[in-house]
Design a protein around this motif. Structure first.
Motif, PDB file in Angstrom:
ATOM      1  N   THR A  59       0.861  -1.175   0.000  1.00 16.97           N
ATOM      2  CA  THR A  59       0.000   0.000   0.000  1.00 16.97           C
ATOM      3  C   THR A  59       0.907   1.237   0.000  1.00 16.97           C
ATOM      4  O   THR A  59       2.130   1.108   0.146  1.00 16.97           O
ATOM      5  CB  THR A  59      -0.918   0.040   1.240  1.00 16.97           C
ATOM      6  OG1 THR A  59      -0.160   0.488   2.366  1.00 16.97           O
ATOM      7  CG2 THR A  59      -1.526  -1.324   1.528  1.00 16.97           C
ATOM      8  N   PRO A  60       0.365   2.436  -0.130  1.00 18.62           N
ATOM      9  CA  PRO A  60       1.220   3.631  -0.006  1.00 18.62           C
ATOM     10  C   PRO A  60       1.878   3.760   1.362  1.00 18.62           C
ATOM     11  O   PRO A  60       2.822   4.538   1.542  1.00 18.62           O
ATOM     12  CB  PRO A  60       0.237   4.784  -0.250  1.00 18.62           C
ATOM     13  CG  PRO A  60      -0.823   4.185  -1.114  1.00 18.62           C
ATOM     14  CD  PRO A  60      -0.995   2.791  -0.596  1.00 18.62           C
ATOM     15  N   ILE A  61       1.394   2.964   2.341  1.00 19.11           N
ATOM     16  CA  ILE A  61       1.888   3.079   3.716  1.00 19.11           C
ATOM     17  C   ILE A  61       2.761   1.891   4.115  1.00 19.11           C
ATOM     18  O   ILE A  61       3.808   2.055   4.742  1.00 19.11           O
ATOM     19  CB  ILE A  61       0.710   3.201   4.711  1.00 19.11           C
ATOM     20  CG1 ILE A  61      -0.232   4.333   4.292  1.00 19.11           C
ATOM     21  CG2 ILE A  61       1.223   3.400   6.140  1.00 19.11           C
ATOM     22  CD1 ILE A  61       0.415   5.698   4.209  1.00 19.11           C
ATOM     23  N   ALA A  62       2.322   0.671   3.773  1.00 20.84           N
ATOM     24  CA  ALA A  62       3.034  -0.505   4.275  1.00 20.84           C
ATOM     25  C   ALA A  62       2.707  -1.729   3.423  1.00 20.84           C
ATOM     26  O   ALA A  62       1.781  -1.721   2.609  1.00 20.84           O
ATOM     27  CB  ALA A  62       2.645  -0.771   5.725  1.00 20.84           C
TER      28      ALA A  62
END
Length: 210
Positions: A59-62
């Motif tokens: 994901t854009p985060i993790a």
């Protein structure tokens, strides 16, 4: 395994069905309504799907693990009216493959006639989702199911907008393992084989033929 009959009773679907029944509804609007209804039917037919595979994505985060559908179904159009549902169902299940069965009941020989049959090579072991807006006498549907079973599909489900009580009983007799998803069960069939009140000939209304 005994097949299920699922009547999808939803206010939005009943609203759209009312316009399909109306003889004043033009071909363009009729086609769009069939597509809208078919998308919802496709959603319902996949509701209990249990063949999933895990995939790791970023994901854009993790990083995380997500699920994706495995062993995708084959969507089968019973031509020609089934073509009005096909693209809409595939828009909801874009990873599915598609097949086509051209079959009709000949009033002179009193039997079904197959004129076209085309399936993906890997249909064996897959669920087949059969699309036909109306199932009245069930003669062509039963013949189509016979053909699909000869290819050893895993499971068959019928997506239809309207289905007669007579058709349901006939399908249960010959193919008790097949599931049926519909908006409404019609109690009558007239002498010409049309559902009552029904919505007329779905193919003619889809494609402005007579």
């Amino acid at each position: 395994m005994s097949g299920k009959v699922i009547v999808i009773d939803h206010p939005l679907l009943q609203h759209k069905l009312g316009y399909l029944r109306d003889k004043e509804t033009g071909s363009g609007e009729f086609r769009e309504l069939v597509k809208e209804i078919s998308r919802i039917l496709a959603h319902e037919v996949m509701r209990d799907w249990n063949e999933m595979r895990d995939v790791v994505v970023e994901t854009p985060i993790a990083q995380t693990k997500v699920q994706r559908i495995a062993n995708a179904p084959v969507v089968v159009s019973i031509m020609r009216a089934g073509n009005g549902m096909l693209d809409a169902v595939l828009s909801m299940i874009p990873f599915a493959s598609a097949g086509f069965i051209g079959i009709y009941r000949d009033k002179f020989i009193h039997n079904t006639v197959e004129y076209y049959f085309k399936m993906p090579e890997d249909i064996k072991g897959k669920m087949a989702i059969m699309c036909d807006p109306l199932v009245s006498t069930a003669d062509t549907m039963i013949a189509a199911i016979d053909r699909l079973k000869s290819y050893e599909v895993k499971k068959i489900r019928i997506l239809t907008i309207l289905c007669s009580e007579f058709a349901i009983e006939k399908i249960r007799h010959f193919h008790p393992d097949v599931d049926i998803f519909t908006l409404n069960i019609e109690k009558e069939i007239n002498d010409l084989g049309y559902l009552v009140p029904g919505l007329g000939d779905a193919g003619d209304r889809l494609y402005q033929t007579k």
